[in-house]
Design a protein around this motif. Sequence first.
Motif, PDB file in Angstrom:
ATOM      1  N   ASP A 259       0.832  -1.211   0.000  1.00 32.02           N
ATOM      2  CA  ASP A 259       0.000   0.000   0.000  1.00 32.02           C
ATOM      3  C   ASP A 259       0.866   1.260   0.000  1.00 32.02           C
ATOM      4  O   ASP A 259       0.388   2.346  -0.331  1.00 32.02           O
ATOM      5  CB  ASP A 259      -0.912   0.017   1.231  1.00 32.02           C
ATOM      6  CG  ASP A 259      -2.006  -1.027   1.146  1.00 32.02           C
ATOM      7  OD1 ASP A 259      -2.253  -1.553   0.048  1.00 32.02           O
ATOM      8  OD2 ASP A 259      -2.614  -1.337   2.201  1.00 32.02           O
ATOM      9  N   LEU A 260       2.136   1.099   0.377  1.00 33.90           N
ATOM     10  CA  LEU A 260       3.074   2.217   0.353  1.00 33.90           C
ATOM     11  C   LEU A 260       3.848   2.274  -0.955  1.00 33.90           C
ATOM     12  O   LEU A 260       4.187   3.365  -1.432  1.00 33.90           O
ATOM     13  CB  LEU A 260       4.056   2.094   1.525  1.00 33.90           C
ATOM     14  CG  LEU A 260       3.441   2.002   2.927  1.00 33.90           C
ATOM     15  CD1 LEU A 260       4.525   1.754   3.962  1.00 33.90           C
ATOM     16  CD2 LEU A 260       2.655   3.271   3.247  1.00 33.90           C
ATOM     17  N   TYR A 261       4.145   1.120  -1.507  1.00 39.18           N
ATOM     18  CA  TYR A 261       4.865   1.029  -2.789  1.00 39.18           C
ATOM     19  C   TYR A 261       4.530  -0.329  -3.388  1.00 39.18           C
ATOM     20  O   TYR A 261       4.949  -1.367  -2.876  1.00 39.18           O
ATOM     21  CB  TYR A 261       6.378   1.168  -2.579  1.00 39.18           C
ATOM     22  CG  TYR A 261       7.220   1.029  -3.832  1.00 39.18           C
ATOM     23  CD1 TYR A 261       7.523   2.140  -4.626  1.00 39.18           C
ATOM     24  CD2 TYR A 261       7.720  -0.199  -4.215  1.00 39.18           C
ATOM     25  CE1 TYR A 261       8.298   2.019  -5.764  1.00 39.18           C
ATOM     26  CE2 TYR A 261       8.501  -0.346  -5.362  1.00 39.18           C
ATOM     27  CZ  TYR A 261       8.792   0.772  -6.124  1.00 39.18           C
ATOM     28  OH  TYR A 261       9.565   0.646  -7.269  1.00 39.18           O
ATOM     29  N   GLY A 262       3.702  -0.288  -4.453  1.00 39.86           N
ATOM     30  CA  GLY A 262       3.204  -1.515  -5.053  1.00 39.86           C
ATOM     31  C   GLY A 262       3.568  -1.648  -6.525  1.00 39.86           C
ATOM     32  O   GLY A 262       4.496  -0.999  -7.023  1.00 39.86           O
ATOM     33  N   GLU A 263       2.823  -2.464  -7.214  1.00 39.72           N
ATOM     34  CA  GLU A 263       3.156  -2.788  -8.605  1.00 39.72           C
ATOM     35  C   GLU A 263       3.107  -1.561  -9.515  1.00 39.72           C
ATOM     36  O   GLU A 263       3.996  -1.371 -10.357  1.00 39.72           O
ATOM     37  CB  GLU A 263       2.214  -3.877  -9.124  1.00 39.72           C
ATOM     38  CG  GLU A 263       2.441  -5.233  -8.466  1.00 39.72           C
ATOM     39  CD  GLU A 263       1.586  -6.317  -9.083  1.00 39.72           C
ATOM     40  OE1 GLU A 263       0.890  -6.033 -10.097  1.00 39.72           O
ATOM     41  OE2 GLU A 263       1.600  -7.451  -8.571  1.00 39.72           O
ATOM     42  N   ALA A 264       2.084  -0.748  -9.377  1.00 40.37           N
ATOM     43  CA  ALA A 264       2.005   0.447 -10.234  1.00 40.37           C
ATOM     44  C   ALA A 264       3.162   1.397  -9.955  1.00 40.37           C
ATOM     45  O   ALA A 264       3.712   2.018 -10.877  1.00 40.37           O
ATOM     46  CB  ALA A 264       0.666   1.155 -10.015  1.00 40.37           C
ATOM     47  N   ASP A 265       3.550   1.501  -8.686  1.00 46.96           N
ATOM     48  CA  ASP A 265       4.687   2.359  -8.330  1.00 46.96           C
ATOM     49  C   ASP A 265       5.979   1.818  -8.916  1.00 46.96           C
ATOM     50  O   ASP A 265       6.832   2.577  -9.392  1.00 46.96           O
ATOM     51  CB  ASP A 265       4.823   2.457  -6.807  1.00 46.96           C
ATOM     52  CG  ASP A 265       3.555   2.961  -6.154  1.00 46.96           C
ATOM     53  OD1 ASP A 265       3.157   4.104  -6.460  1.00 46.96           O
ATOM     54  OD2 ASP A 265       2.958   2.219  -5.362  1.00 46.96           O
ATOM     55  N   ALA A 266       6.136   0.497  -8.900  1.00 46.63           N
ATOM     56  CA  ALA A 266       7.353  -0.109  -9.433  1.00 46.63           C
ATOM     57  C   ALA A 266       7.485   0.121 -10.931  1.00 46.63           C
ATOM     58  O   ALA A 266       8.599   0.241 -11.457  1.00 46.63           O
ATOM     59  CB  ALA A 266       7.371  -1.599  -9.118  1.00 46.63           C
ATOM     60  N   GLU A 267       6.358   0.190 -11.619  1.00 46.50           N
ATOM     61  CA  GLU A 267       6.413   0.492 -13.052  1.00 46.50           C
ATOM     62  C   GLU A 267       6.797   1.950 -13.286  1.00 46.50           C
ATOM     63  O   GLU A 267       7.575   2.271 -14.185  1.00 46.50           O
ATOM     64  CB  GLU A 267       5.063   0.189 -13.699  1.00 46.50           C
ATOM     65  CG  GLU A 267       4.722  -1.290 -13.754  1.00 46.50           C
ATOM     66  CD  GLU A 267       3.413  -1.536 -14.480  1.00 46.50           C
ATOM     67  OE1 GLU A 267       2.875  -0.570 -15.087  1.00 46.50           O
ATOM     68  OE2 GLU A 267       2.930  -2.687 -14.445  1.00 46.50           O
ATOM     69  N   GLU A 268       6.255   2.845 -12.463  1.00 48.17           N
ATOM     70  CA  GLU A 268       6.539   4.278 -12.625  1.00 48.17           C
ATOM     71  C   GLU A 268       7.898   4.663 -12.045  1.00 48.17           C
ATOM     72  O   GLU A 268       8.640   5.453 -12.665  1.00 48.17           O
ATOM     73  CB  GLU A 268       5.440   5.085 -11.925  1.00 48.17           C
ATOM     74  CG  GLU A 268       5.639   6.585 -12.023  1.00 48.17           C
ATOM     75  CD  GLU A 268       4.658   7.357 -11.165  1.00 48.17           C
ATOM     76  OE1 GLU A 268       4.801   8.601 -11.086  1.00 48.17           O
ATOM     77  OE2 GLU A 268       3.752   6.732 -10.561  1.00 48.17           O
ATOM     78  N   LEU A 269       8.214   4.124 -10.876  1.00 48.05           N
ATOM     79  CA  LEU A 269       9.440   4.496 -10.153  1.00 48.05           C
ATOM     80  C   LEU A 269      10.173   3.221  -9.736  1.00 48.05           C
ATOM     81  O   LEU A 269      10.176   2.846  -8.558  1.00 48.05           O
ATOM     82  CB  LEU A 269       9.094   5.330  -8.912  1.00 48.05           C
ATOM     83  CG  LEU A 269       8.413   6.677  -9.144  1.00 48.05           C
ATOM     84  CD1 LEU A 269       7.870   7.232  -7.835  1.00 48.05           C
ATOM     85  CD2 LEU A 269       9.394   7.663  -9.767  1.00 48.05           C
ATOM     86  N   PRO A 270      10.792   2.519 -10.680  1.00 49.04           N
ATOM     87  CA  PRO A 270      11.478   1.282 -10.319  1.00 49.04           C
ATOM     88  C   PRO A 270      12.628   1.537  -9.339  1.00 49.04           C
ATOM     89  O   PRO A 270      13.223   2.616  -9.327  1.00 49.04           O
ATOM     90  CB  PRO A 270      11.999   0.761 -11.658  1.00 49.04           C
ATOM     91  CG  PRO A 270      12.034   1.958 -12.555  1.00 49.04           C
ATOM     92  CD  PRO A 270      10.926   2.845 -12.112  1.00 49.04           C
ATOM     93  N   LEU A 271      12.898   0.548  -8.499  1.00 50.20           N
ATOM     94  CA  LEU A 271      13.990   0.656  -7.533  1.00 50.20           C
ATOM     95  C   LEU A 271      15.316   0.690  -8.292  1.00 50.20           C
ATOM     96  O   LEU A 271      15.649  -0.276  -8.984  1.00 50.20           O
ATOM     97  CB  LEU A 271      13.957  -0.524  -6.565  1.00 50.20           C
ATOM     98  CG  LEU A 271      12.624  -0.749  -5.838  1.00 50.20           C
ATOM     99  CD1 LEU A 271      12.673  -2.032  -4.998  1.00 50.20           C
ATOM    100  CD2 LEU A 271      12.260   0.452  -4.970  1.00 50.20           C
TER     101      LEU A 271
END
Length: 387
Positions: A345-357
């Motif tokens: 809920d803090l960093y999920g799949e959509a976030d990983a696509e937009e802002l990958p680690l």
Amino acid sequence: MSPWITTPLTADLVRGALDLERTEHGLLPHRLPEPARARCADPQLSLAESQPSGVRLAFRTRATAVELDALATKRAYTGAPPRPEGVYDLLVDGRLTDRASVTGGNTVTIDLATGSSELNPGPVGTLRFTGLPDRAKDVEIWLPHNEITELVALRTDAPVEPLPDRGRKVWLHHGSSISHGSDAESPTTTWPALAASLGGVELINLGFGGSALLDPFTARAMRDTPADFISLKIGINLVNTDLMRLRAFTPAVHGFLDTVRDGHPDTPLLVVSPILCPMHEETPGPTVMDVSALSAGRLAFSASGDPAEVAAGKLTLGVIRAELSRIVAERAAEDPHLHHLDGRDLYGEADAEELPLPDGLHPDAVTHRRIGERFAKRVFGDGAVFA
């Protein structure tokens, strides 16, 4: 005659540390007390807990100029690009006003391939902030979250007194390098520092890079630390290190929670599972250096475990999330102040696509801000568990 007033560096000027060690140079903040440090000689933990993430000097003064002498111990990695200088954030009446770094200092060069390290000593440096408003004000100097810092001397052009108690509640947090602030821009922009600011609380950050391993001495330190809210972010380091199997993980989580509850029986306690980390969602550890990336001059990591071993109890982030959710649900039947938050809920799949680690493991500065803002909304917001 010099206009400078030298104020002794004492515990009442330091916030966010659990212990202060007198060294030959000055004052070294620790984020674990001495009895806890005595329980483990692991160099990674020693490095992490002595990096003052969330630790700050806090005082009230009319001074328009402040000088701080400090001895930094910086890190360098063989074959990797140079690390950025540690940053000191200056807050005046709670607002970020200036940033600076200290030159000189010691350097520890670490060979990640062999685990060896070499210390090269260096001089004390001086941090200087000028042009502060000429009025009584609250001043905070947040120390670098990723750089061991020995406080040597504090000078101002007006008297200093400890910052008065503002009646803010205390949030005690434990987690991994992400909570420690790895790859954040500065000490006040790690995700816990951002969440604390937005939530209007005082932070004690026990985020230890590579060292959130359900250690009993960390649980005891948390048990003995006064706090109004407590959160535990558990998981990624257990996969990184391939430290335990599911059989050991479950009772270790219960034991950690039991110990914290011995000192905080009714304090709101939040268990947070790992944020999304694609390489370890279904693949266990250990985590290893990406040699090809290192040869290209960048730091990156990869998962070296075998997914087939999950059936035998090896841990992945998916396994850990499911078990943490189950444990909290089971305990919450008798502990109404215990709560759970899925890290995705803090960093999920959509976030990983937009802002990958960037290195496959740690969020960048922009992502720290996103995580901090989401945590503040979900945890400190109206009607939330820490409201």
